[in-house]
Design an enzyme around this catalytic site. Sequence first.
Site, PDB file in Angstrom:
ATOM      1  N   GLU A 115     -41.406 -22.821 -39.225  1.00  0.00           N
ATOM      2  CA  GLU A 115     -42.349 -21.838 -39.781  1.00  0.00           C
ATOM      3  C   GLU A 115     -43.160 -22.343 -40.975  1.00  0.00           C
ATOM      4  O   GLU A 115     -43.247 -21.682 -42.004  1.00  0.00           O
ATOM      5  CB  GLU A 115     -41.585 -20.561 -40.166  1.00  0.00           C
ATOM      6  CG  GLU A 115     -40.808 -19.983 -38.996  1.00  0.00           C
ATOM      7  CD  GLU A 115     -40.052 -18.694 -39.331  1.00  0.00           C
ATOM      8  OE1 GLU A 115     -40.043 -18.298 -40.503  1.00  0.00           O
ATOM      9  OE2 GLU A 115     -39.486 -18.098 -38.405  1.00  0.00           O
ATOM     10  N   GLU A 137     -36.109 -19.245 -29.096  1.00  0.00           N
ATOM     11  CA  GLU A 137     -35.493 -18.018 -29.630  1.00  0.00           C
ATOM     12  C   GLU A 137     -35.944 -16.789 -28.843  1.00  0.00           C
ATOM     13  O   GLU A 137     -36.298 -15.761 -29.422  1.00  0.00           O
ATOM     14  CB  GLU A 137     -35.851 -17.849 -31.111  1.00  0.00           C
ATOM     15  CG  GLU A 137     -35.487 -19.050 -31.963  1.00  0.00           C
ATOM     16  CD  GLU A 137     -35.767 -18.877 -33.452  1.00  0.00           C
ATOM     17  OE1 GLU A 137     -36.033 -17.736 -33.888  1.00  0.00           O
ATOM     18  OE2 GLU A 137     -35.716 -19.889 -34.176  1.00  0.00           O
TER      19      GLU A 137
HETATM   20  C1  XIL Z   1     -32.532 -14.564 -37.974  1.00  0.00           C
HETATM   21  C2  XIL Z   1     -31.116 -14.206 -37.599  1.00  0.00           C
HETATM   22  O1  XIL Z   1     -31.109 -13.818 -36.248  1.00  0.00           O
HETATM   23  C3  XIL Z   1     -30.621 -13.085 -38.485  1.00  0.00           C
HETATM   24  O2  XIL Z   1     -29.235 -12.849 -38.247  1.00  0.00           O
HETATM   25  C4  XIL Z   1     -30.826 -13.451 -39.958  1.00  0.00           C
HETATM   26  O3  XIL Z   1     -30.486 -12.340 -40.768  1.00  0.00           O
HETATM   27  C5  XIL Z   1     -32.260 -13.840 -40.218  1.00  0.00           C
HETATM   28  O4  XIL Z   1     -32.625 -14.874 -39.346  1.00  0.00           O
HETATM   29  N1  XIL Z   1     -36.809 -17.050 -36.718  1.00  0.00           N
HETATM   30  C6  XIL Z   1     -35.818 -17.976 -36.898  1.00  0.00           C
HETATM   31  C7  XIL Z   1     -34.403 -17.528 -36.945  1.00  0.00           C
HETATM   32  O5  XIL Z   1     -36.078 -19.187 -36.883  1.00  0.00           O
HETATM   33  O6  XIL Z   1     -33.634 -18.343 -37.796  1.00  0.00           O
HETATM   34  C8  XIL Z   1     -34.283 -16.084 -37.380  1.00  0.00           C
HETATM   35  O7  XIL Z   1     -32.913 -15.699 -37.243  1.00  0.00           O
HETATM   36  C9  XIL Z   1     -35.183 -15.224 -36.536  1.00  0.00           C
HETATM   37  C10 XIL Z   1     -36.618 -15.634 -36.712  1.00  0.00           C
END
Ligand code: XIL
Length: 740
Positions: free
Chosen positions: A368, A486
Amino acid sequence: MNKSIFRNTGLVTLVSLLMACGGNSKDTPVPEPIPEVVAPDTPAPEAPIAAEIANGGFEEDTTGQTTPVGNWVFRPDQESSATSTIEIIESQEGVNTYKGTKAAEVIVNTLGDNPWGIEIAYEDLPITGGKNYEFSVWAKGEEGTSADFWIQTPAPDYGQLSLVKETLTGEWQKITLTAATAEADSLVRLAIHFSKEENINKSIYLDEFSGFILDDVPAEEIPDVQYSEVTAQSLKALAPNFNIGVAVPAGGFGNSIIDRPEIKTIIEQHFNQLSAENIMKPTYLQPTQGEFFYDDSDELVNYAKDNSLTVHGHVFVWHSQIAPWMQSFQGDKAAWITMMENHITQVATHFEEEGDNDTVVSWDVVNEAFMENGKYRGEKTTNDSADESVWFENIGAEFLPLSYKAARAADPDADLYYNDYNLIWNADKLDAVINMVNDFHNNGVPIDGIGFQSHISLNSPDISTIQAHLQKVVDIRPKIKVKITELDVRMNNEGGIPLTYLTSERADEQKQYYYDIVKTYLETVPEDQRGGITIWGVIDEDSWLQNWPEPTTEWPLLFFNDFTAKPALQGFANALKELIEVAEPAPSSELLTNGDFEAGLDSWQARGSASITLDTTQAHSGNNSALVQGRTETWNGIQKDIKGLFSAGETYNVSAWVKLSDDSTTVSPDIKLTLQIEHTSTEYLELTPVTTVNAGDWVQLSGTYTHSITTQESAALLYVESNELTANFYVDDVSVTLVE
Ligand code: XIL
């Protein structure tokens, strides 16, 4: 006291008096009391049952107090980048207090990364489960300032029950919200958050928190929905060489998969790769500067290894979920670079394993780094409060190539990804990432792939957009990999009335969308560029979307909360079935039987005084190997009768895998495969060259052998031996094939 209560009380007293007298004198008839007819009055409205918020108006405190009486907690700087003052002030009623002379004042100075960085909370408020509550607070803040009022279950779960975001007007106003408590709830927390751009350098006053029960929460009627059938037994079996991953909670998280056998069963049945949902992020791996914490992640990686799963590492460098010390690190650019590189080097080295046995096979190196407009996060080209990154702000854009170089140096064979959200539909952002990759390529900076996070909603983006965006990365030259890292698909609030349960129709739409996504991926990304597809969670209720950015039920994943597969899983499976070509295994040209010990020690014998045992903890492939111990002569070992196997004039490939049983030994024995053959004489023929074996890894003994003996043999024994008598070793995958 009202009239009817008074009268009734009087009547009851009179009746009891008469009855008591009657009890004492049997003979004297006591006249039956004539019931007095009481006109039914409207009952007095009962006072609502209040939640017991101690010191809800801060009247018990003194000016300047920052730890008020009651269960109040003022958190002006929960994150190091968030700063504010929160304290009790005294004022004339109606001015800066709503009632009485005290109120809480919040002055926001700088924001944190997260909306909860500046918070007033009331912890552990006792409540009755199964009731609808109304909570309120009086607030005053300059026009345009704002506050988010949450009702949550207690830490550490922070289950979100209710949220209202209120813009303030300059006058005292009542912020009210209702929350339905679950039967099992007995405590809640009230939390107000202020980390917002519009609050900077402004004061907000809060007074008179209160709450009361409205009524019972009606039992939710969820019909027994018949979902379409799921017949797929295993996703990974449909695509043996394709990464099918899932993100999992582990370590200290309440829903860690380590203690949940049902979740483990799902993982082992369907997936061949894991991502750590949280515990491999910087804040967990380096909570204190220079002190790395690997217990939780090692436990997860070992679980993966034991179950033949690989791990996609997430993540080295991210602006979020970094420890406070890292966030507020002090130093010049060079010091920041050293600190960042050190984190990458330490972590990558920790998970790197010798040879090509790595469990952690790939990493999100940077996550990001770009904003939606394609500019660097932290470059401050937007008004977005998320436009902050300690990496860009302290190092500049150079933090990107430096990260990849450090990662490559520490783990030369891991695939290195750049990972981001919205790349699947936002062209500005994707173009910026592609420019970065081209730039890396032109400057010799290593990068192996792009990770499309893909947190998306049902049918948005549309499939042609997804296709076009994947295609852009496929077309990059030199080629890099494309990974969906994801994936989850929101199902609620799609412009209509929010769903209270997932209808069968909706579940089928999700099935179709998952099918389309997987199909598009497989059609667009050629085999050598496929990084795989990872789903961000196993069962719906574990999804991060349940609470982000606010409480909602989304059913985004492939499994229901009762661990059964959703139609979405069938959609995924159907696409794999249609598009992945599973090559028929080549007919075995293996000439040895049970060279892999999967049938136990069958057909093998100890040679000399050695002892041989079947071992199920170590295997070069499959589940078993043979352990050779207790040798007293160099020729002792493990042997197999192969009389008649070799034909004169033919050449064979011969191979065996060995591993020392003591991983810490410094002895490096020479080991080889020998053939003892009896014909007119006894001959000992080296089938593989003498090979030095060091502790720690499986080593292959391998050679070619041409059988030149033409006379009939009376015995032929193939065996593994070693020059070093103290060496105990495992043997696996002994193989003889004909060279055509
Ligand atoms: C999220 C997790 O799923 C949550 O449990 C945590 O509180 C915050 O992070 N993009 C990403 C992930 O790269 O690391 C994030 O994961 C979701 C968005």
